[in-house]
Scaffold this active site. Sequence first.
Site, PDB file in Angstrom:
ATOM      1  CD  GLU A 134      -3.589  -1.711   2.829  1.00  0.00           C
ATOM      2  OE1 GLU A 134      -3.650  -0.892   3.772  1.00  0.00           O
ATOM      3  OE2 GLU A 134      -4.043  -1.483   1.707  1.00  0.00           O
ATOM      4  CG  ASP A 135      -1.782   2.562   6.544  1.00  0.00           C
ATOM      5  OD1 ASP A 135      -2.290   2.251   5.446  1.00  0.00           O
ATOM      6  OD2 ASP A 135      -1.865   3.706   7.033  1.00  0.00           O
ATOM      7  NE  ARG A 156      -9.481  11.804  -5.718  1.00  0.00           N
ATOM      8  CZ  ARG A 156      -8.901  11.959  -6.896  1.00  0.00           C
ATOM      9  NH1 ARG A 156      -9.490  12.667  -7.833  1.00  0.00           N
ATOM     10  NH2 ARG A 156      -7.728  11.405  -7.154  1.00  0.00           N
ATOM     11  CE  LYS A 176      -5.835  -1.032  -1.105  1.00  0.00           C
ATOM     12  NZ  LYS A 176      -4.671  -0.360  -0.506  1.00  0.00           N
ATOM     13  CG  ASP A 183      -1.803   1.180   1.334  1.00  0.00           C
ATOM     14  OD1 ASP A 183      -2.355   1.586   0.297  1.00  0.00           O
ATOM     15  OD2 ASP A 183      -1.946   1.734   2.434  1.00  0.00           O
ATOM     16  CG  LEU A 184       1.505   5.748  -1.833  1.00  0.00           C
ATOM     17  CD1 LEU A 184       2.987   5.511  -2.095  1.00  0.00           C
ATOM     18  CD2 LEU A 184       0.876   6.533  -2.980  1.00  0.00           C
ATOM     19  CG  ASP A 185      -1.796   7.427   0.916  1.00  0.00           C
ATOM     20  OD1 ASP A 185      -0.764   7.788   0.315  1.00  0.00           O
ATOM     21  OD2 ASP A 185      -2.942   7.718   0.538  1.00  0.00           O
ATOM     22  CB  THR A 193      -0.021  11.211   1.285  1.00  0.00           C
ATOM     23  OG1 THR A 193      -0.761  10.001   1.162  1.00  0.00           O
ATOM     24  CG2 THR A 193       1.281  11.096   0.518  1.00  0.00           C
ATOM     25  CE  LYS A 213      -4.773   7.395   8.677  1.00  0.00           C
ATOM     26  NZ  LYS A 213      -3.827   6.981   9.726  1.00  0.00           N
ATOM     27  N   GLY A 214      -7.730   4.451   3.300  1.00  0.00           N
ATOM     28  CA  GLY A 214      -7.836   3.224   2.522  1.00  0.00           C
ATOM     29  C   GLY A 214      -9.073   3.117   1.649  1.00  0.00           C
ATOM     30  CG  ASN A 261      -3.270  12.213  -6.988  1.00  0.00           C
ATOM     31  OD1 ASN A 261      -3.423  12.665  -8.116  1.00  0.00           O
ATOM     32  ND2 ASN A 261      -4.128  12.444  -6.015  1.00  0.00           N
ATOM     33  CB  SER A 314      -2.054   2.874  -3.664  1.00  0.00           C
ATOM     34  OG  SER A 314      -2.575   4.074  -3.150  1.00  0.00           O
ATOM     35  CB  ALA A 315      -7.410   3.620  -2.515  1.00  0.00           C
TER      36      ALA A 315
END
Length: 220
Positions: free
Chosen positions: A169-170, A49, A145, A9-11, A17, A45-46, A118, A114-115
């Site tokens: 994942e966070d 948008r 997700k 995952d990214l964030d 971010t 989170k996760g 960007n 990632s969701a």
Amino acid sequence: MNNIGVIFDLDGVIVDTAKYHFLAWKNLADDLHIEFTETHNELLKGVSRVRSLEILLNIGHVELSEEKKQAVLISKNEDYLGYIRKMNEEEILPGVNDLLDKLDSKGIKYVLGSASKNAPLILKQVGLLERFEGIVDGNSVSKAKPDPEVFLIGAKKLNLKPENCIVFEDAIAGIEAANKANMISVGVGDEDTLSEADFNFNNLTEIPQDFFSKVISEKN
């Protein structure tokens, strides 16, 4: 070790971010006269948008037309982009580079799941774009997700079966998605919050040297 692969995952895992998302959502909430706190931000989170906007509007008991929703989503994203365009390699979270180096040395391939729409821009800003075998982001999926779609596409990019993929994942939704995909889930963050994960670490600096060897031996 080319019989396993990793999906990040990214964030909250590679970079943080969330603080920029919070600022952008807070600015939007203020414009809509909605009280929006950091506790509320945890609910976003996760998730996508569009879903995040729905949650925000529910918090404030505000209704918008579809046209207005699209307009505020564009405005929020432009606000957010203003923050992330200022990001650099100093925003990579602790342990990330060491872990990627370890994976490279072991010949283990990794992709991003990632969701975030960007994700490529963020990875480029922090100098990590070229390191990943592939990127699955919000532009690549139709289901957010906890649906496992993002990770299943990631497995295809790695040319691996889902059960041979390890997900870092966070977010609760991300752990649920990884488990639904029949992947090995690693929670990065609070163990109580991410209790459904197969493994838990506070951050990536805690990953043991022999972690991937142990995972492989357990699978075999």
